[in-house]
Design a protein around this motif. Structure first.
Motif, mmCIF file in Angstrom:
data_model
loop_
_atom_site.group_PDB
_atom_site.id
_atom_site.type_symbol
_atom_site.label_atom_id
_atom_site.label_comp_id
_atom_site.label_asym_id
_atom_site.label_seq_id
_atom_site.Cartn_x
_atom_site.Cartn_y
_atom_site.Cartn_z
ATOM 1 N N ALA A 366 -7.877 1.101 -14.439
ATOM 2 C CA ALA A 366 -6.553 1.309 -15.053
ATOM 3 C C ALA A 366 -6.320 2.770 -15.446
ATOM 4 C CB ALA A 366 -6.376 0.375 -16.245
ATOM 5 N N PRO A 367 -7.182 3.388 -16.270
ATOM 6 C CA PRO A 367 -6.954 4.807 -16.570
ATOM 7 C C PRO A 367 -7.125 5.702 -15.353
ATOM 8 C CG PRO A 367 -9.050 4.088 -17.495
ATOM 9 C CD PRO A 367 -8.329 2.859 -17.025
ATOM 10 N N LEU A 368 -7.960 5.287 -14.387
ATOM 11 C CA LEU A 368 -8.123 6.091 -13.168
ATOM 12 C C LEU A 368 -6.810 6.168 -12.392
ATOM 13 C CD1 LEU A 368 -9.914 7.633 -11.171
ATOM 14 C CD2 LEU A 368 -10.506 5.424 -10.132
ATOM 15 N N LEU A 369 -6.105 5.055 -12.289
ATOM 16 C CA LEU A 369 -4.829 5.053 -11.580
ATOM 17 C C LEU A 369 -3.817 5.966 -12.266
ATOM 18 C CD1 LEU A 369 -4.506 1.263 -10.683
ATOM 19 C CD2 LEU A 369 -4.704 3.161 -9.069
ATOM 20 N N PHE A 370 -3.793 5.964 -13.600
ATOM 21 C CA PHE A 370 -2.834 6.821 -14.294
ATOM 22 C C PHE A 370 -3.306 8.271 -14.353
ATOM 23 C CE2 PHE A 370 -0.527 3.119 -15.294
ATOM 24 C CZ PHE A 370 0.721 3.519 -15.756
ATOM 25 N N ALA A 371 -4.599 8.497 -14.202
ATOM 26 C CA ALA A 371 -5.072 9.882 -14.104
ATOM 27 C C ALA A 371 -4.644 10.497 -12.775
ATOM 28 C CB ALA A 371 -6.588 9.918 -14.229
ATOM 29 N N LEU A 372 -4.385 9.653 -11.783
ATOM 30 C CA LEU A 372 -3.973 10.123 -10.449
ATOM 31 C C LEU A 372 -2.506 9.823 -10.156
ATOM 32 C CD1 LEU A 372 -7.099 8.789 -8.479
ATOM 33 C CD2 LEU A 372 -6.719 11.133 -9.287
ATOM 34 N N ILE A 373 -1.757 9.350 -11.146
ATOM 35 C CA ILE A 373 -0.414 8.817 -10.907
ATOM 36 C C ILE A 373 0.546 9.881 -10.389
ATOM 37 C CG2 ILE A 373 0.490 9.259 -13.226
ATOM 38 C CD1 ILE A 373 1.769 6.439 -13.049
ATOM 39 N N VAL A 374 1.423 9.438 -9.528
ATOM 40 C CA VAL A 374 2.533 10.249 -9.024
ATOM 41 C C VAL A 374 3.812 9.657 -9.608
ATOM 42 C CG1 VAL A 374 3.786 11.017 -6.983
ATOM 43 C CG2 VAL A 374 1.292 10.754 -6.896
ATOM 44 N N PRO A 375 4.485 10.351 -10.522
ATOM 45 C CA PRO A 375 5.641 9.765 -11.211
ATOM 46 C C PRO A 375 6.727 9.244 -10.286
ATOM 47 C CG PRO A 375 4.958 11.782 -12.306
ATOM 48 C CD PRO A 375 4.163 11.700 -11.033
ATOM 49 N N ALA A 377 6.286 7.765 -7.461
ATOM 50 C CA ALA A 377 5.835 6.587 -6.719
ATOM 51 C C ALA A 377 6.389 5.317 -7.360
ATOM 52 C CB ALA A 377 4.310 6.533 -6.688
ATOM 53 N N PRO A 378 6.550 4.227 -6.584
ATOM 54 C CA PRO A 378 7.058 2.982 -7.158
ATOM 55 C C PRO A 378 6.063 2.372 -8.147
ATOM 56 C CG PRO A 378 6.349 2.645 -4.892
ATOM 57 C CD PRO A 378 6.323 4.130 -5.132
ATOM 58 N N TYR A 379 6.586 1.547 -9.030
ATOM 59 C CA TYR A 379 5.764 0.902 -10.049
ATOM 60 C C TYR A 379 4.607 0.127 -9.440
ATOM 61 C CZ TYR A 379 4.592 -2.851 -13.366
ATOM 62 O OH TYR A 379 3.933 -3.751 -14.156
ATOM 63 N N TRP A 380 4.820 -0.478 -8.279
ATOM 64 C CA TRP A 380 3.804 -1.336 -7.659
ATOM 65 C C TRP A 380 2.611 -0.540 -7.144
ATOM 66 C CZ3 TRP A 380 5.023 -5.986 -9.073
ATOM 67 C CH2 TRP A 380 6.368 -6.299 -9.264
ATOM 68 N N ALA A 381 2.752 0.772 -7.009
ATOM 69 C CA ALA A 381 1.656 1.583 -6.486
ATOM 70 C C ALA A 381 0.623 1.915 -7.557
ATOM 71 C CB ALA A 381 2.207 2.870 -5.867
ATOM 72 N N PHE A 382 1.065 2.205 -8.768
ATOM 73 C CA PHE A 382 0.146 2.601 -9.844
ATOM 74 C C PHE A 382 0.274 1.710 -11.084
ATOM 75 C CE2 PHE A 382 0.708 6.446 -7.311
ATOM 76 C CZ PHE A 382 -0.585 6.941 -7.234
ATOM 77 N N GLY A 383 1.509 1.516 -11.566
ATOM 78 C CA GLY A 383 1.711 0.805 -12.821
ATOM 79 C C GLY A 383 1.268 -0.639 -12.794
ATOM 80 N N PHE A 384 1.654 -1.378 -11.746
ATOM 81 C CA PHE A 384 1.323 -2.808 -11.688
ATOM 82 C C PHE A 384 -0.178 -3.054 -11.567
ATOM 83 C CE2 PHE A 384 0.572 -6.689 -9.204
ATOM 84 C CZ PHE A 384 1.099 -7.627 -10.081
ATOM 85 N N PRO A 385 -0.878 -2.445 -10.602
ATOM 86 C CA PRO A 385 -2.324 -2.704 -10.526
ATOM 87 C C PRO A 385 -3.075 -2.249 -11.776
ATOM 88 C CG PRO A 385 -1.690 -0.926 -9.027
ATOM 89 C CD PRO A 385 -0.433 -1.568 -9.509
ATOM 90 N N ALA A 386 -2.610 -1.174 -12.421
ATOM 91 C CA ALA A 386 -3.264 -0.724 -13.650
ATOM 92 C C ALA A 386 -3.087 -1.753 -14.758
ATOM 93 C CB ALA A 386 -2.704 0.626 -14.085
ATOM 94 N N ALA A 387 -1.888 -2.314 -14.891
ATOM 95 C CA ALA A 387 -1.644 -3.328 -15.919
ATOM 96 C C ALA A 387 -2.492 -4.573 -15.678
ATOM 97 C CB ALA A 387 -0.160 -3.689 -15.948
ATOM 98 N N MET A 461 -5.975 10.248 -19.743
ATOM 99 C CA MET A 461 -6.441 9.107 -18.962
ATOM 100 C C MET A 461 -7.823 9.362 -18.361
ATOM 101 S SD MET A 461 -4.392 6.579 -19.168
ATOM 102 C CE MET A 461 -2.702 6.128 -19.582
ATOM 103 N N TRP A 462 -8.115 10.602 -17.984
ATOM 104 C CA TRP A 462 -9.459 10.921 -17.492
ATOM 105 C C TRP A 462 -10.498 10.684 -18.577
ATOM 106 C CZ3 TRP A 462 -10.895 10.817 -12.808
ATOM 107 C CH2 TRP A 462 -10.092 11.285 -11.761
ATOM 108 N N THR A 463 -10.117 10.875 -19.829
ATOM 109 C CA THR A 463 -11.022 10.554 -20.925
ATOM 110 C C THR A 463 -11.347 9.058 -20.916
ATOM 111 O OG1 THR A 463 -9.949 12.292 -22.235
ATOM 112 C CG2 THR A 463 -11.391 10.762 -23.411
ATOM 113 N N GLY A 464 -10.331 8.234 -20.664
ATOM 114 C CA GLY A 464 -10.562 6.796 -20.541
ATOM 115 C C GLY A 464 -11.481 6.452 -19.389
ATOM 116 N N VAL A 465 -11.328 7.169 -18.283
ATOM 117 C CA VAL A 465 -12.237 6.954 -17.143
ATOM 118 C C VAL A 465 -13.678 7.275 -17.549
ATOM 119 C CG1 VAL A 465 -12.808 7.698 -14.794
ATOM 120 C CG2 VAL A 465 -10.412 7.426 -15.464
ATOM 121 N N GLY A 466 -13.842 8.341 -18.338
ATOM 122 C CA GLY A 466 -15.172 8.704 -18.803
ATOM 123 C C GLY A 466 -15.798 7.617 -19.668
ATOM 124 N N PHE A 467 -15.031 7.081 -20.619
ATOM 125 C CA PHE A 467 -15.536 5.997 -21.459
ATOM 126 C C PHE A 467 -15.906 4.788 -20.613
ATOM 127 C CE2 PHE A 467 -14.206 8.393 -25.047
ATOM 128 C CZ PHE A 467 -14.694 7.776 -26.192
#
Length: 482
Positions: A366-375, A377-387, A461-467
């Motif tokens: 989830a935080p990895l997807l938002f660390a790489l997110i492209v604003p 991009a459609p919600y289904w590409a990053f937001g939905f799988p992260a949720a 979000m990269w901090t979340g990936v680290g945790f």
């Protein structure tokens, strides 16, 4: 078929009235947190509060709750779980109501911290009630009960976020109204907690004295430590950091002394109550219990980093309303409920490590997807799988972990054992949000005065990936324990 009938009879027996009040308070606790989180931008605009102050509105509750869970768990085991549960519910209801009447962020943060005292009392008491009502001999009913308690988080979180978002946006009182709504729920829990009659059925402890030095040392050390992390810089930060570490080290030594009555440390000391946190507890089940506690801290840190910053990303960076933000986060609550059903069905049949590793890996996505997110991009590409992925680790770990803890400690240690587990999750929440805020602020300074730089959110979000990555490493390296 016979097993299912027995499970149903146990889950719906009259003696379980207090149990279901415990499940409701889990939902109330989660709702109280998410409803505040969704209203953070509105609170900030209303009170003219900066991002650091908003962070404390989330961390203050987790900090006070996490620092007092051990102490409240001890009180519940010694003096009665129902008594502590009712007292905690009353505190939570009163201070939640007060939050709706404040006019500055400092007072609001203080009241949020006082709310945490109520949470610290109710949760370990509720876990102790669960462990007593559903002993290991109850089998599948025990798994169903603990999974239902865990499911209170996604259900309460969903209700809190949905109703909190709706009330904040549609009510004339905006964010104040959602505090009053949470207070009404807390008062309902208080009333339901008082109604069931009958004494607490607790095994009589051999020594009912309280480890007051341990309570003071642990609370003071943890509060100073998280305060230092939250401040980040200042003339007295280094001295406070050293003081917090010293206090925590003294706490550990004191607990070792109380448990072993060390001959080299004033063995004739008159005041020697049972330790608040027996160090040997972490070595139970050949060290696996300590391993569960460590992963809980890291896993909940990763999850809450994502949960905290994703709402600010949607509302501050993208500019969505609270309701539009809620809609994009609904999949996480559906996934949470599904995860707890899965745990109820397979716990005891699948090694705990498999559940933990699967959960930590999935949540880290989830935080990895938002660390790489492209604003764009459609919600289904990053937001939905992260949720969808975000809550798997937290729910797998909470459901399986609380059962494992309950099976690993003695009957008179149930609330303390559950309190330690909750302490790890609360401290993980506080450390995670605090660490990511420091990273966010540091990166933001390189973007000038703009408060909405994408790089700051990605860095948090990269901090979340680290945790999450460290938590997954812990889970994988612990394979020898299982």
């Amino acid at each position: 078929m016979l097993v299912n009938v027995r499970v149903s009879l146990l889950l719906f027996s009259p003696s379980s009235a207090l149990l279901y009040t415990s499940l409701l308070t889990r939902r109330s606790q989660s709702s109280n947190g998410t409803s505040v989180a969704i209203a953070l931008p509105t609170i900030g605009a209303s009170l003219h509060a900066k991002a650091a102050a908003l962070q404390w509105l989330v961390s203050a509750y987790s900090l006070s709750s996490g620092c007092l869970l051990l102490f409240c768990g001890h009180l519940a085991d010694v003096h009665g779980r129902k008594r502590v549960f009712v007292a905690g519910s009353a505190l939570l209801a009163v201070f939640t109501l007060g939050c709706g009447f404040v006019h500055d962020e400092v007072t609001l943060a203080v009241l949020r911290g006082l709310q945490g005292i109520g949470g610290a009392a109710t949760i370990p008491a509720a876990l102790g009630i669960l462990a007593h009502e559903f002993p290991p001999s109850s089998g599948r009913a025990r798994a169903a009960a603990f999974s239902s308690f865990s499911a209170g988080a996604p259900i309460g979180g969903a209700l809190g976020m949905v109703f909190g978002g709706l009330v904040t946006q549609l009510s004339r009182y905006t964010w104040r109204a959602q505090f009053w709504l949470s207070a009404a729920i807390a008062f309902a829990v208080l009333v339901l907690g008082i109604i069931p009659k009958g004494p607490d059925t607790l095994p009589p402890p051999r020594d009912t004295r309280t480890d007051w030095p341990g309570a003071v040392l642990s609370a003071a050390g943890l509060i100073l430590l998280v305060f230092v992390l939250g401040q980040g810089s200042g003339p007295d930060i280094l001295s406070l950091l050293v003081l917090s570490i010293v206090l925590l080290c003294i706490f550990v030594l004191w607990e070792f002394h109380l448990e072993t009555r060390n001959r080299f440390v004033a063995s004739a000391l008159a005041y020697a109550p049972p330790p608040l946190l027996p160090p040997s507890l972490f070595a139970r089940r050949r060290g696996r219990l300590g391993f569960i506690y460590a992963v809980a801290l890291l896993q909940f840190g990763a999850f809450m980093i994502w949960a905290f910053w994703v709402q600010l990303y949607y509302q501050v960076y993208i500019g969505y309303s609270p309701v539009r933000t809620v809609i994009r986060l609904v999949p996480m609550f559906v996934t949470g409920m599904i995860c707890n059903v899965v745990v109820a069905l397979i716990v005891g049949r699948v090694p705990t490590l498999w559940l933990i590793v699967t959960g930590t890996l999935t949540t880290t996505v989830a935080p990895l997807l938002f660390a790489l997110i492209v604003p764009s991009a459609p919600y289904w590409a990053f937001g939905f799988p992260a949720a969808v992925c975000s809550v798997v680790g937290a729910d797998f770990l909470f459901a399986a972990g609380t059962i494992f803890v309950a099976d690993s400690v003695a009957p008179h240690e149930q609330s303390v054992g559950g309190g330690i587990f909750q302490t790890m999750t609360q401290l993980g929440t506080s450390f995670g949000v605090t660490a990511s805020t420091i990273v966010f602020n540091h990166v933001q300074t390189h973007w000038g005065p703009r408060p909405d730089a994408l790089g700051s959110y990605q860095a948090a979000m990269w901090t979340g990936v680290g945790f999450g990555g460290v938590g997954t490493s812990f889970a994988l390296s612990g394979s020898g324990f299982f």
